[in-house]
Design a protein around this motif. Structure first.
Motif, mmCIF file in Angstrom:
data_model
loop_
_atom_site.group_PDB
_atom_site.id
_atom_site.type_symbol
_atom_site.label_atom_id
_atom_site.label_comp_id
_atom_site.label_asym_id
_atom_site.label_seq_id
_atom_site.Cartn_x
_atom_site.Cartn_y
_atom_site.Cartn_z
ATOM 1 N N GLN A 173 0.814 -1.214 0.000
ATOM 2 C CA GLN A 173 0.000 0.000 0.000
ATOM 3 C C GLN A 173 0.850 1.267 0.000
ATOM 4 O OE1 GLN A 173 -2.792 -0.036 3.255
ATOM 5 N NE2 GLN A 173 -4.142 -1.502 2.252
ATOM 6 N N GLN A 174 2.099 1.154 0.437
ATOM 7 C CA GLN A 174 2.974 2.331 0.530
ATOM 8 C C GLN A 174 3.754 2.602 -0.748
ATOM 9 O OE1 GLN A 174 2.599 4.165 3.316
ATOM 10 N NE2 GLN A 174 1.127 2.547 3.893
ATOM 11 N N LEU A 175 3.636 1.711 -1.724
ATOM 12 C CA LEU A 175 4.373 1.887 -2.970
ATOM 13 C C LEU A 175 3.709 2.951 -3.843
ATOM 14 C CD1 LEU A 175 4.984 -1.874 -3.836
ATOM 15 C CD2 LEU A 175 6.643 -0.268 -2.862
ATOM 16 N N ASP A 176 4.431 3.398 -4.843
ATOM 17 C CA ASP A 176 3.900 4.361 -5.812
ATOM 18 C C ASP A 176 4.152 3.837 -7.227
ATOM 19 O OD1 ASP A 176 2.833 6.579 -7.033
ATOM 20 O OD2 ASP A 176 4.650 7.806 -6.791
ATOM 21 N N PRO A 177 3.110 3.335 -7.903
ATOM 22 C CA PRO A 177 1.712 3.251 -7.459
ATOM 23 C C PRO A 177 1.520 2.110 -6.467
ATOM 24 C CG PRO A 177 1.926 2.239 -9.600
ATOM 25 C CD PRO A 177 3.271 2.833 -9.284
ATOM 26 N N PRO A 178 0.505 2.202 -5.622
ATOM 27 C CA PRO A 178 0.282 1.154 -4.619
ATOM 28 C C PRO A 178 -0.321 -0.106 -5.215
ATOM 29 C CG PRO A 178 -1.419 2.818 -4.473
ATOM 30 C CD PRO A 178 -0.441 3.311 -5.490
ATOM 31 N N VAL A 179 -0.150 -1.210 -4.504
ATOM 32 C CA VAL A 179 -0.851 -2.465 -4.785
ATOM 33 C C VAL A 179 -1.843 -2.652 -3.650
ATOM 34 C CG1 VAL A 179 -0.624 -4.973 -4.995
ATOM 35 C CG2 VAL A 179 1.109 -3.476 -6.003
ATOM 36 N N TRP A 180 -3.144 -2.631 -3.968
ATOM 37 C CA TRP A 180 -4.165 -2.615 -2.928
ATOM 38 C C TRP A 180 -4.637 -4.011 -2.519
ATOM 39 C CZ3 TRP A 180 -4.416 1.598 -0.302
ATOM 40 C CH2 TRP A 180 -4.144 2.822 -0.913
ATOM 41 N N GLY A 181 -4.454 -4.967 -3.397
ATOM 42 C CA GLY A 181 -4.888 -6.321 -3.078
ATOM 43 C C GLY A 181 -4.031 -7.336 -3.806
ATOM 44 N N VAL A 182 -3.892 -8.509 -3.213
ATOM 45 C CA VAL A 182 -3.049 -9.564 -3.769
ATOM 46 C C VAL A 182 -3.870 -10.840 -3.912
ATOM 47 C CG1 VAL A 182 -1.076 -11.050 -3.279
ATOM 48 C CG2 VAL A 182 -0.904 -8.604 -2.846
ATOM 49 N N SER A 183 -3.986 -11.345 -5.133
ATOM 50 C CA SER A 183 -4.649 -12.624 -5.369
ATOM 51 C C SER A 183 -3.662 -13.736 -5.051
ATOM 52 C CB SER A 183 -5.111 -12.729 -6.823
ATOM 53 O OG SER A 183 -6.055 -11.711 -7.108
ATOM 54 N N ALA A 184 -4.081 -14.705 -4.234
ATOM 55 C CA ALA A 184 -3.116 -15.707 -3.778
ATOM 56 C C ALA A 184 -3.792 -17.035 -3.479
ATOM 57 C CB ALA A 184 -2.368 -15.203 -2.546
ATOM 58 N N PRO A 185 -4.022 -17.860 -4.512
ATOM 59 C CA PRO A 185 -4.450 -19.233 -4.254
ATOM 60 C C PRO A 185 -3.286 -20.035 -3.695
ATOM 61 C CG PRO A 185 -3.918 -18.989 -6.556
ATOM 62 C CD PRO A 185 -3.775 -17.620 -5.937
ATOM 63 N N SER A 186 -3.541 -21.230 -3.246
ATOM 64 C CA SER A 186 -2.467 -22.049 -2.679
ATOM 65 C C SER A 186 -1.355 -22.264 -3.701
ATOM 66 C CB SER A 186 -3.015 -23.389 -2.196
ATOM 67 O OG SER A 186 -3.663 -24.084 -3.247
ATOM 68 N N ALA A 187 -0.119 -22.253 -3.223
ATOM 69 C CA ALA A 187 1.055 -22.288 -4.102
ATOM 70 C C ALA A 187 1.440 -23.729 -4.443
ATOM 71 C CB ALA A 187 2.220 -21.549 -3.444
ATOM 72 N N ASN A 188 0.585 -24.364 -5.210
ATOM 73 C CA ASN A 188 0.811 -25.741 -5.659
ATOM 74 C C ASN A 188 0.157 -25.910 -7.018
ATOM 75 O OD1 ASN A 188 -1.603 -25.645 -3.537
ATOM 76 N ND2 ASN A 188 -2.157 -27.103 -5.141
ATOM 77 N N LYS A 189 0.513 -26.967 -7.720
ATOM 78 C CA LYS A 189 -0.164 -27.269 -8.972
ATOM 79 C C LYS A 189 -1.642 -27.546 -8.698
ATOM 80 C CE LYS A 189 3.627 -27.004 -11.416
ATOM 81 N NZ LYS A 189 3.847 -25.918 -12.410
ATOM 82 N N PHE A 190 -2.495 -27.174 -9.638
ATOM 83 C CA PHE A 190 -3.935 -27.216 -9.413
ATOM 84 C C PHE A 190 -4.413 -28.617 -9.039
ATOM 85 C CE2 PHE A 190 -8.338 -27.541 -11.019
ATOM 86 C CZ PHE A 190 -8.913 -26.593 -10.188
ATOM 87 N N GLY A 191 -5.206 -28.675 -7.955
ATOM 88 C CA GLY A 191 -5.793 -29.923 -7.514
ATOM 89 C C GLY A 191 -4.922 -30.746 -6.592
ATOM 90 N N ARG A 192 -3.669 -30.332 -6.398
ATOM 91 C CA ARG A 192 -2.750 -31.125 -5.583
ATOM 92 C C ARG A 192 -2.735 -30.634 -4.135
ATOM 93 N NH1 ARG A 192 -3.082 -35.226 -8.466
ATOM 94 N NH2 ARG A 192 -1.451 -36.147 -7.152
#
Length: 332
Positions: free
Chosen positions: A131-150
């Motif tokens: 949020q403090q960056l210029d431009p800011p990043v207001w939200g982060v998409s983050a599903p589990s860090a694995n191959k899908f379905g595992r």
């Protein structure tokens, strides 16, 4: 590359990476996420590509605080605000009506968005730094860090083993909760539980005065949500759920000849086969959730071809663990 997530320099490097459209392995209290700037469609597309995830399977947007909701959601029902007040930051995702311009690539083409404020100190620090960056990043998409379905990752090393040294990963230690967040749909006038987790039905009812309906009770117009497909969270080995009597009978039939089988059990069992690995399941649901995915990964590393698991109790506190195991078994 794994960095110490407790260091300010690592947090800043992670925030800048997200701002630049790169992916990040991010620790949360539930599981490690594969993170990207929610408002950068190209960055979000990298998540789907890296995981092999269907583009219509929505992602959860992680925010630093409740104030960021106004950048993604059109409205917050009274009961949803009560849940936010009770459980944020924490392992609760709320599905809310989406603003037309917000997080389009993360929502699978739906007019709703899943929002969560994680409580893990490293995740929280990264989101605040964004949020403090210029431009800011207001939200982060983050599903589990694995191959899908595992199987979902609960350590930084799990993430690195999935995606290699090229991915920047913040090490925040082993995840405290161990299974993904509870998801509550708040778009249809009443709370509807889409995915159970550490926050139970009873917790939700106590916080907002309404016991959440199940997907079956209010099935019309149910939003698609992360981690709710029939088959999910699966190790390489085939998973089978059995009660204690079935487990003991199966072991008796195999006798000393059994091999390449791992057993995760709560009840005492007798086994004479040296080729069968037994591991005791904790008696408490929260403790089991914390170690569940790590245990499934450990069984895979032993070369087990079958994983037999004692079915958890049919009580509210075990619902999240039971859900993950049923989906893992369905994948076989």
């Amino acid at each position: 590359m794994i960095l110490d997530g407790t260091l300010e320099a690592s947090v800043q490097a992670a925030a800048v990476a997200l701002q630049q459209g790169r992916l990040l392995g991010l620790p949360t209290e539930t599981v490690y996420g594969l993170a990207a700037d929610s408002d950068n469609d190209a960055a979000v597309a990298q998540i789907f590509a890296a995981k092999g995830r269907p583009a219509n399977h929505p992602l959860i947007v992680h925010v630093a605080d409740a104030a960021a909701i106004t950048r993604y959601a059109k409205e917050v029902p009274v009961f949803a605000q009560q849940l936010i007040d009770a459980f944020w930051p924490g392992p609760l995702t709320l599905i809310l009506p989406r603003l037309p311009h917000a997080a389009k690539a993360s929502t699978g083409g739906q007019d709703s968005v899943g929002l969560r404020c994680p409580s893990h100190p490293v995740a929280h620090a990264v989101l605040q730094a964004c949020q403090q960056l210029d431009p800011p990043v207001w939200g982060v998409s983050a599903p589990s860090a694995n191959k899908f379905g595992r199987v979902s990752p609960t350590t930084a090393e799990h993430v690195a083993s999935e995606f290699g040294e090229e991915l920047l990963v913040l090490d925040g230690g082993a995840c405290e909760v161990g299974i993904e967040s509870t998801i509550v749909d708040c778009t249809r006038g009443v709370p509807v539980l889409l995915r159970p987790g550490a926050i139970t039905r009873d917790d939700i009812a106590h916080a907002c005065g309404q016991r959440p309906l199940s997907k079956e009770e209010l099935s019309a117009n149910t939003p698609r949500a992360s981690g709710t497909l029939l088959a999910h969270y699966a190790p390489n080995a085939k998973v089978r759920l059995m009660d204690a009597r079935q487990l003991q009978s199966a072991l008796d039939i195999l006798g000393s000849e059994g091999k390449n089988i791992a057993v995760y059990h709560r009840s005492p069992l007798k086994c004479t086969a040296k080729g069968i690995a037994l591991r005791a399941m904790p008696q408490q649901a929260l403790a089991t959730a914390r170690e569940l995915f790590g245990t499934l990964r450990d069984f895979d590393e032993t070369g087990a071809q079958l994983i037999w698991i004692e079915t958890p109790p049919d009580t509210a506190d075990w619902e999240g663990v039971r859900d993950r195991l049923q989906r893992a078994a369905a994948a076989g």
